[in-house]
Design a protein around this motif. Structure first.
Motif, PDB file in Angstrom:
ATOM      1  N   SER A   1       0.827  -1.215   0.000  1.00 44.23           N
ATOM      2  CA  SER A   1       0.000   0.000   0.000  1.00 44.23           C
ATOM      3  C   SER A   1       0.858   1.260   0.000  1.00 44.23           C
ATOM      4  CB  SER A   1      -0.946   0.006   1.193  1.00 44.23           C
ATOM      5  OG  SER A   1      -0.205  -0.063   2.402  1.00 44.23           O
ATOM      6  N   LEU A   2       1.910   1.266   0.761  1.00 49.49           N
ATOM      7  CA  LEU A   2       2.797   2.428   0.831  1.00 49.49           C
ATOM      8  C   LEU A   2       3.624   2.552  -0.444  1.00 49.49           C
ATOM      9  CD1 LEU A   2       4.002   4.783   2.416  1.00 49.49           C
ATOM     10  CD2 LEU A   2       5.625   3.150   3.412  1.00 49.49           C
ATOM     11  N   ALA A   3       4.231   1.451  -0.878  1.00 52.23           N
ATOM     12  CA  ALA A   3       5.099   1.499  -2.058  1.00 52.23           C
ATOM     13  C   ALA A   3       4.324   1.909  -3.311  1.00 52.23           C
ATOM     14  CB  ALA A   3       5.763   0.137  -2.269  1.00 52.23           C
ATOM     15  N   TYR A   4       3.153   1.318  -3.492  1.00 54.64           N
ATOM     16  CA  TYR A   4       2.373   1.633  -4.688  1.00 54.64           C
ATOM     17  C   TYR A   4       1.944   3.099  -4.691  1.00 54.64           C
ATOM     18  CZ  TYR A   4      -1.120   1.473  -8.343  1.00 54.64           C
ATOM     19  OH  TYR A   4      -1.835   1.729  -9.478  1.00 54.64           O
ATOM     20  N   SER A   5       1.508   3.601  -3.549  1.00 42.96           N
ATOM     21  CA  SER A   5       1.076   4.998  -3.456  1.00 42.96           C
ATOM     22  C   SER A   5       2.219   5.957  -3.779  1.00 42.96           C
ATOM     23  CB  SER A   5       0.542   5.295  -2.058  1.00 42.96           C
ATOM     24  OG  SER A   5      -0.549   4.472  -1.774  1.00 42.96           O
ATOM     25  N   ILE A   6       3.373   5.678  -3.249  1.00 42.73           N
ATOM     26  CA  ILE A   6       4.523   6.549  -3.508  1.00 42.73           C
ATOM     27  C   ILE A   6       4.956   6.444  -4.962  1.00 42.73           C
ATOM     28  CG2 ILE A   6       6.971   6.880  -2.958  1.00 42.73           C
ATOM     29  CD1 ILE A   6       6.204   6.246  -0.027  1.00 42.73           C
ATOM     30  N   TRP A   7       4.980   5.230  -5.499  1.00 44.78           N
ATOM     31  CA  TRP A   7       5.358   5.015  -6.894  1.00 44.78           C
ATOM     32  C   TRP A   7       4.430   5.778  -7.843  1.00 44.78           C
ATOM     33  CZ3 TRP A   7       2.684   1.529 -10.411  1.00 44.78           C
ATOM     34  CH2 TRP A   7       3.379   1.259 -11.585  1.00 44.78           C
ATOM     35  N   VAL A   8       3.128   5.657  -7.613  1.00 45.45           N
ATOM     36  CA  VAL A   8       2.155   6.361  -8.448  1.00 45.45           C
ATOM     37  C   VAL A   8       2.303   7.875  -8.276  1.00 45.45           C
ATOM     38  CG1 VAL A   8      -0.318   6.818  -8.745  1.00 45.45           C
ATOM     39  CG2 VAL A   8       0.502   4.481  -8.561  1.00 45.45           C
ATOM     40  N   GLY A   9       2.497   8.321  -7.043  1.00 48.27           N
ATOM     41  CA  GLY A   9       2.645   9.754  -6.788  1.00 48.27           C
ATOM     42  C   GLY A   9       3.838  10.349  -7.504  1.00 48.27           C
ATOM     43  N   ILE A  10       4.979   9.671  -7.417  1.00 49.31           N
ATOM     44  CA  ILE A  10       6.176  10.165  -8.105  1.00 49.31           C
ATOM     45  C   ILE A  10       5.938  10.180  -9.613  1.00 49.31           C
ATOM     46  CG2 ILE A  10       8.593   9.680  -8.669  1.00 49.31           C
ATOM     47  CD1 ILE A  10       8.873   8.514  -5.821  1.00 49.31           C
ATOM     48  N   GLY A  11       5.371   9.099 -10.135  1.00 47.34           N
ATOM     49  CA  GLY A  11       5.113   9.018 -11.573  1.00 47.34           C
ATOM     50  C   GLY A  11       4.138  10.075 -12.057  1.00 47.34           C
ATOM     51  N   ALA A  12       3.054  10.261 -11.315  1.00 47.61           N
ATOM     52  CA  ALA A  12       2.035  11.233 -11.726  1.00 47.61           C
ATOM     53  C   ALA A  12       2.550  12.661 -11.617  1.00 47.61           C
ATOM     54  CB  ALA A  12       0.779  11.059 -10.877  1.00 47.61           C
ATOM     55  N   ALA A  13       3.099  12.998 -10.468  1.00 49.87           N
ATOM     56  CA  ALA A  13       3.600  14.368 -10.270  1.00 49.87           C
ATOM     57  C   ALA A  13       4.745  14.661 -11.228  1.00 49.87           C
ATOM     58  CB  ALA A  13       4.042  14.562  -8.826  1.00 49.87           C
ATOM     59  N   GLY A  14       5.653  13.719 -11.357  1.00 53.22           N
ATOM     60  CA  GLY A  14       6.787  13.920 -12.267  1.00 53.22           C
ATOM     61  C   GLY A  14       6.346  14.045 -13.706  1.00 53.22           C
ATOM     62  N   GLY A  15       5.370  13.230 -14.106  1.00 52.24           N
ATOM     63  CA  GLY A  15       4.849  13.323 -15.467  1.00 52.24           C
ATOM     64  C   GLY A  15       4.217  14.673 -15.755  1.00 52.24           C
ATOM     65  N   VAL A  16       3.483  15.188 -14.783  1.00 51.77           N
ATOM     66  CA  VAL A  16       2.863  16.513 -14.943  1.00 51.77           C
ATOM     67  C   VAL A  16       3.944  17.595 -15.047  1.00 51.77           C
ATOM     68  CG1 VAL A  16       1.452  18.262 -13.798  1.00 51.77           C
ATOM     69  CG2 VAL A  16       0.694  15.891 -13.832  1.00 51.77           C
ATOM     70  N   ILE A  17       4.934  17.517 -14.180  1.00 57.19           N
ATOM     71  CA  ILE A  17       6.008  18.520 -14.197  1.00 57.19           C
ATOM     72  C   ILE A  17       6.765  18.474 -15.525  1.00 57.19           C
ATOM     73  CG2 ILE A  17       8.218  19.154 -13.161  1.00 57.19           C
ATOM     74  CD1 ILE A  17       6.966  18.268 -10.436  1.00 57.19           C
ATOM     75  N   LEU A  18       7.127  17.275 -15.978  1.00 58.96           N
ATOM     76  CA  LEU A  18       7.832  17.170 -17.261  1.00 58.96           C
ATOM     77  C   LEU A  18       6.959  17.657 -18.413  1.00 58.96           C
ATOM     78  CD1 LEU A  18       9.706  13.758 -16.892  1.00 58.96           C
ATOM     79  CD2 LEU A  18      10.688  16.054 -16.863  1.00 58.96           C
ATOM     80  N   GLY A  19       5.669  17.353 -18.364  1.00 58.42           N
ATOM     81  CA  GLY A  19       4.758  17.840 -19.401  1.00 58.42           C
ATOM     82  C   GLY A  19       4.686  19.355 -19.437  1.00 58.42           C
ATOM     83  N   MET A  20       4.657  19.962 -18.255  1.00 59.31           N
ATOM     84  CA  MET A  20       4.635  21.427 -18.186  1.00 59.31           C
ATOM     85  C   MET A  20       5.933  22.031 -18.720  1.00 59.31           C
ATOM     86  SD  MET A  20       3.006  22.222 -14.485  1.00 59.31           S
ATOM     87  CE  MET A  20       1.322  21.894 -14.066  1.00 59.31           C
ATOM     88  N   LEU A  21       7.053  21.398 -18.378  1.00 62.78           N
ATOM     89  CA  LEU A  21       8.350  21.951 -18.765  1.00 62.78           C
ATOM     90  C   LEU A  21       8.707  21.718 -20.229  1.00 62.78           C
ATOM     91  CD1 LEU A  21      10.510  20.985 -15.642  1.00 62.78           C
ATOM     92  CD2 LEU A  21       9.675  23.257 -16.253  1.00 62.78           C
ATOM     93  N   TYR A  22       8.370  20.534 -20.755  1.00 69.77           N
ATOM     94  CA  TYR A  22       8.887  20.157 -22.069  1.00 69.77           C
ATOM     95  C   TYR A  22       7.833  19.888 -23.136  1.00 69.77           C
ATOM     96  CZ  TYR A  22      13.154  19.621 -19.406  1.00 69.77           C
ATOM     97  OH  TYR A  22      14.231  19.858 -18.597  1.00 69.77           O
ATOM     98  N   LEU A  23       6.566  19.735 -22.749  1.00 67.87           N
ATOM     99  CA  LEU A  23       5.535  19.416 -23.732  1.00 67.87           C
ATOM    100  C   LEU A  23       4.488  20.518 -23.855  1.00 67.87           C
ATOM    101  CD1 LEU A  23       5.028  15.627 -22.846  1.00 67.87           C
ATOM    102  CD2 LEU A  23       6.465  16.618 -24.649  1.00 67.87           C
ATOM    103  N   ASP A  24       4.787  21.679 -23.336  1.00 69.64           N
ATOM    104  CA  ASP A  24       3.911  22.851 -23.445  1.00 69.64           C
ATOM    105  C   ASP A  24       2.517  22.615 -22.877  1.00 69.64           C
ATOM    106  OD1 ASP A  24       5.900  24.425 -24.666  1.00 69.64           O
ATOM    107  OD2 ASP A  24       5.416  23.545 -26.625  1.00 69.64           O
ATOM    108  N   GLU A  25       2.425  21.836 -21.802  1.00 67.58           N
ATOM    109  CA  GLU A  25       1.141  21.640 -21.150  1.00 67.58           C
ATOM    110  C   GLU A  25       0.835  22.826 -20.244  1.00 67.58           C
ATOM    111  OE1 GLU A  25       1.106  17.846 -19.220  1.00 67.58           O
ATOM    112  OE2 GLU A  25       1.278  16.767 -21.112  1.00 67.58           O
TER     113      GLU A  25
END
Length: 104
Positions: A56-80
Motif C-alpha cells: 500500500s505504501l510502495a504503490y502509493s509513492i510510486w504512483v505519486g512520483i510518476g504522476a507528479a513527475g509526469g505533470v512537471i515534465l509535461g509542463m516543462l517540455y511538452l507545453d502543457e
C-alpha cells in the motif's frame, strides 16, 4: 536499499510517461521503445522494493512520483498548461505522498 529501488521506480515511471507523451500515441518508434523500456524498468524496481516495503505504501509513492513527475515534465517540455489549479493539485499529490511516508 528498498527505498532507493522505490524512488528509482518512480523516476522510471515518470520518464516512461514523458516518453509516451513524446511518442504521440506510440507513433514515433524511438520514443515508443524508450517508453516501453522505462515502464519495464519501473515495474522491475517496484517489485524489488516490495520485498521490504508494504504494498500500500510502495504503490502509493510510486504512483505519486510518476504522476507528479509526469505533470512537471509535461509542463516543462511538452507545453502543457501551467494553470494555478494544476499547480495546486500537483502540490496536493506531492503533499499526499510525503504524508503517506511520514505516517508509515
Amino acid at each position: 536499499m528498498s527505498w532507493i529501488f522505490l524512488i528509482s521506480a518512480g523516476i522510471a515511471e515518470m520518464t516512461a510517461v514523458f516518453f509516451m507523451g513524446k511518442s504521440k500515441g506510440y507513433q514515433i518508434l524511438k520514443w515508443s521503445i524508450l517508453s516501453i523500456l522505462s515502464f519495464a524498468l519501473s515495474f522491475y524496481l517496484l517489485s524489488k522494493s516490495l520485498e521490504v516495503i508494504p504494498l500500500s505504501l510502495a504503490y502509493s509513492i510510486w504512483v505519486g512520483i510518476g504522476a507528479a513527475g509526469g505533470v512537471i515534465l509535461g509542463m516543462l517540455y511538452l507545453d502543457e498548461s501551467t494553470s494555478r489549479w494544476r499547480i495546486f493539485y500537483l502540490t496536493m499529490i506531492i503533499g499526499s505522498v510525503v504524508g503517506l511516508k511520514v505516517v508509515a
